[in-house]
Design a protein around this motif. Structure first.
Motif, short mmCIF file in Angstrom:
data_model
loop_
_atom_site.label_atom_id
_atom_site.label_comp_id
_atom_site.label_asym_id
_atom_site.label_seq_id
_atom_site.Cartn_x
_atom_site.Cartn_y
_atom_site.Cartn_z
N SER A 79 -40.98 -17.56 19.86
CA SER A 79 -40.72 -19.14 19.61
C SER A 79 -41.02 -19.66 18.28
CB SER A 79 -41.52 -19.81 20.72
OG SER A 79 -42.92 -19.84 20.46
N THR A 80 -41.47 -18.99 17.40
CA THR A 80 -41.87 -19.37 16.03
C THR A 80 -41.27 -18.81 15.06
OG1 THR A 80 -43.74 -19.70 14.42
CG2 THR A 80 -43.73 -17.80 15.87
N GLY A 81 -40.63 -19.62 14.16
CA GLY A 81 -39.96 -19.06 12.92
C GLY A 81 -40.58 -18.28 11.90
N LEU A 82 -42.04 -18.59 11.72
CA LEU A 82 -42.82 -18.18 10.85
C LEU A 82 -43.15 -16.89 11.05
CD1 LEU A 82 -44.80 -19.11 8.77
CD2 LEU A 82 -46.69 -19.21 10.54
N ASN A 83 -42.71 -16.01 9.85
CA ASN A 83 -42.36 -14.50 9.56
C ASN A 83 -41.97 -13.83 10.66
OD1 ASN A 83 -44.22 -15.04 7.33
ND2 ASN A 83 -46.04 -14.08 7.98
N ARG A 84 -41.14 -14.62 11.35
CA ARG A 84 -40.33 -14.13 12.59
C ARG A 84 -39.13 -12.90 11.82
NH1 ARG A 84 -36.17 -14.43 16.40
NH2 ARG A 84 -36.61 -14.94 18.51
N TRP A 85 -39.21 -11.88 12.35
CA TRP A 85 -38.66 -10.65 11.94
C TRP A 85 -37.03 -11.02 11.55
CZ3 TRP A 85 -39.89 -11.53 16.86
CH2 TRP A 85 -39.10 -11.47 17.81
N PRO A 92 -38.56 -7.72 3.25
CA PRO A 92 -38.75 -7.22 4.81
C PRO A 92 -40.24 -7.38 5.12
CG PRO A 92 -38.44 -5.43 3.07
CD PRO A 92 -38.24 -6.55 2.45
N VAL A 93 -41.27 -7.67 4.40
CA VAL A 93 -42.52 -7.68 4.57
C VAL A 93 -43.35 -9.03 4.25
CG1 VAL A 93 -44.83 -6.63 4.09
CG2 VAL A 93 -42.84 -5.38 3.73
N ALA A 94 -43.96 -9.56 5.26
CA ALA A 94 -44.60 -11.00 5.04
C ALA A 94 -45.90 -10.87 5.76
CB ALA A 94 -43.89 -11.90 5.85
N LEU A 95 -46.89 -11.64 4.79
CA LEU A 95 -48.16 -11.69 5.48
C LEU A 95 -48.61 -13.21 5.84
CD1 LEU A 95 -49.85 -10.10 2.34
CD2 LEU A 95 -48.93 -8.99 4.12
N LEU A 96 -49.62 -13.19 7.14
CA LEU A 96 -49.40 -14.36 7.68
C LEU A 96 -50.30 -15.17 6.88
CD1 LEU A 96 -49.25 -16.10 10.09
CD2 LEU A 96 -51.44 -14.94 11.05
N ALA A 122 -52.31 -11.01 9.62
CA ALA A 122 -51.31 -10.03 10.41
C ALA A 122 -50.08 -9.86 9.29
CB ALA A 122 -50.81 -10.65 11.62
N VAL A 123 -49.45 -8.58 9.38
CA VAL A 123 -48.52 -8.44 8.46
C VAL A 123 -47.31 -8.18 9.34
CG1 VAL A 123 -49.09 -5.92 8.31
CG2 VAL A 123 -47.51 -6.98 6.48
N SER A 124 -46.18 -8.75 8.93
CA SER A 124 -45.02 -8.53 9.50
C SER A 124 -43.69 -7.63 8.76
CB SER A 124 -44.08 -9.74 10.08
OG SER A 124 -45.05 -10.57 10.86
N VAL A 125 -43.26 -6.76 9.44
CA VAL A 125 -42.21 -5.72 8.63
C VAL A 125 -40.98 -5.52 9.56
CG1 VAL A 125 -42.08 -3.56 7.52
CG2 VAL A 125 -44.43 -4.53 7.87
N CYS A 133 -30.42 -4.66 12.82
CA CYS A 133 -31.81 -4.70 13.01
C CYS A 133 -32.49 -3.39 13.98
CB CYS A 133 -32.44 -5.90 13.19
SG CYS A 133 -33.98 -6.26 13.47
N TRP A 134 -33.30 -2.62 13.58
CA TRP A 134 -33.59 -1.49 14.49
C TRP A 134 -35.01 -1.63 14.99
CZ3 TRP A 134 -29.65 0.99 15.73
CH2 TRP A 134 -28.38 1.43 14.88
N ALA A 135 -35.77 -2.48 14.20
CA ALA A 135 -37.33 -2.31 14.67
C ALA A 135 -38.11 -3.47 13.85
CB ALA A 135 -37.93 -1.22 14.61
N PHE A 136 -38.95 -4.07 14.37
CA PHE A 136 -40.07 -4.62 13.58
C PHE A 136 -41.55 -4.43 13.94
CE2 PHE A 136 -39.49 -7.29 17.33
CZ PHE A 136 -40.84 -7.99 17.78
#
Length: 350
Positions: A79-85, A92-96, A122-125, A133-136
């Motif tokens: 439900s959040t767009g922040l660092n959403r895959w 492709p990498v984002a740090l919270l 948290a880090v999102s990849v 898109c195959w995975a996050f």
């Protein structure tokens, strides 16, 4: 005299070997996580395979302390767009911590769930290529630890080989004969908070295969949570992808999960998640993406699946028969097949 390898170089080489070695998606993720942890330590993780077209998750591999709150965790993540895959297009990498300017309270997910587990970053990849898109992957650190630029740089290096390996792991499932069939559609009824209300008999069986538990505990319907959470995201205007996910179960069998609201979206009605065997058209489209077919190669495959011969395919595509044969040769090579019969058997699961 050659320069001795650094520890970082050694890990990168092992990751490349693991990616080249193949294996199923679960085994591959387990191997890669072990290597990633050598360079980027973490306290919890969730690595979710996604439908390459809809980006919706359905096959998670996770070790998180918030398991009792899993429905809320998944609902808030979608439900959040922040660092959403789905938003990580440029990088492709984002740090919270970096995305919130060091103020984690700006993240609703952190405020409502992660803060209670002492998560400090948290880090999102995202693992995406031109075929989908195959995975996050999400990694958590706790007790004040954060992720830095070096961590992000290493994870970026992992993305390209891991993405190709994950896609190929999905392609290999089509080589397995379909040894089982789903006995008709199954239905799981969830509340708006994603709590299980009731389900049709037999629904737990495929969900248990998709999300096995080492402790023998009750089924965790994480795949159903994901598609239902995507429905909520669509209704909230966070993401427009269809709440649908295709996921490999076992033995060449692929399932399609869909979520739909019972009643108008605004009335807070319950959510029905259906689970059924992939239709031939759904399976064919997924097969083309997993095998990395070009648009023209996928078009040739579609015509063949409809029963067309080379002459008819050439006429429908406004190309020569020789061009059709060239496309077909590429399809054989990418799919690991040698005949039209074998190709269609894999693609359609017949």
């Amino acid at each position: 005299m050659s320069r001795p390898r650094s520890r970082l170089e050694a890990v990168r080489e092992r990751i490349e070997r693991s990616c080249a070695a193949g294996g199923d998606a679960r085994t591959l993720r387990v191997r890669l996580l072990a290597e990633i942890r050598r360079v980027v330590p973490f306290d919890a993780y969730a690595w979710v395979m996604t439908d390459p077209e809809t980006t919706v998750g359905a096959a998670p591999l996770a070790d998180v302390p918030a398991l009792p709150e899993l429905p809320a965790l998944i609902r808030l993540r979608y439900s959040t767009g922040l660092n959403r895959w789905t938003t990580l297009a440029e990088d492709p990498v984002a740090l919270l911590a970096a995305a919130t300017g060091g103020d984690l309270r700006r993240s609703r997910l952190w405020r409502e769930v992660l803060s209670r587990y002492d998560v400090s970053d948290a880090v999102s990849v995202v693992f995406r290529d031109r075929f989908g898109c195959w995975a996050f992957l999400e990694l958590w650190r706790t007790r004040g630890a954060t992720f830095g630029p070096a961590d992000a740089a290493f994870l970026r290096d992992v993305v390209v080989p891991a993405t190709e390996a994950l896609r190929r792991s999905q392609a290999r499932t089509f080589a397995e004969p379909v040894t089982a069939r789903l006995p008709g559609p199954l239905v799981l009824l969830l509340s708006p908070d994603l709590e299980v209300i009731r389900q049709t008999p037999g629904t737990s069986d495929p969900l248990r295969v998709l999300q096995p538990r080492d402790d023998g505990g009750p089924t965790v319907p994480a795949a159903a949570y994901n598609v239902a959470a995507q429905l909520l995201a669509v209704e909230a205007g966070v993401d427009a992808h269809e709440p649908r996910a295709r996921v490999h179960l076992a033995g060449g069998l692929w399932l399609t999960l869909r979520a739909a609201r019972l009643g108008p979206a605004g009335d807070g009605g319950d959510i029905a998640v259906t689970i059924e065997q992939c239709s031939p058209a759904d399976r064919l489209a997924l097969f083309a993406r997993c095998c990395g077919l070009s648009d023209r190669e996928a078009e040739v495959l579609g015509h063949l699946a409809a029963g067309a011969d080379t002459r008819v395919v050439a006429e429908q595509m406004f190309v020569s028969a020789h061009t059709v044969q060239d496309h077909l040769k590429n399809v054989f090579e990418k799919s690991g097949t040698r005949s039209r019969r074998a190709l269609l058997a894999r693609a359609l699961g017949s």
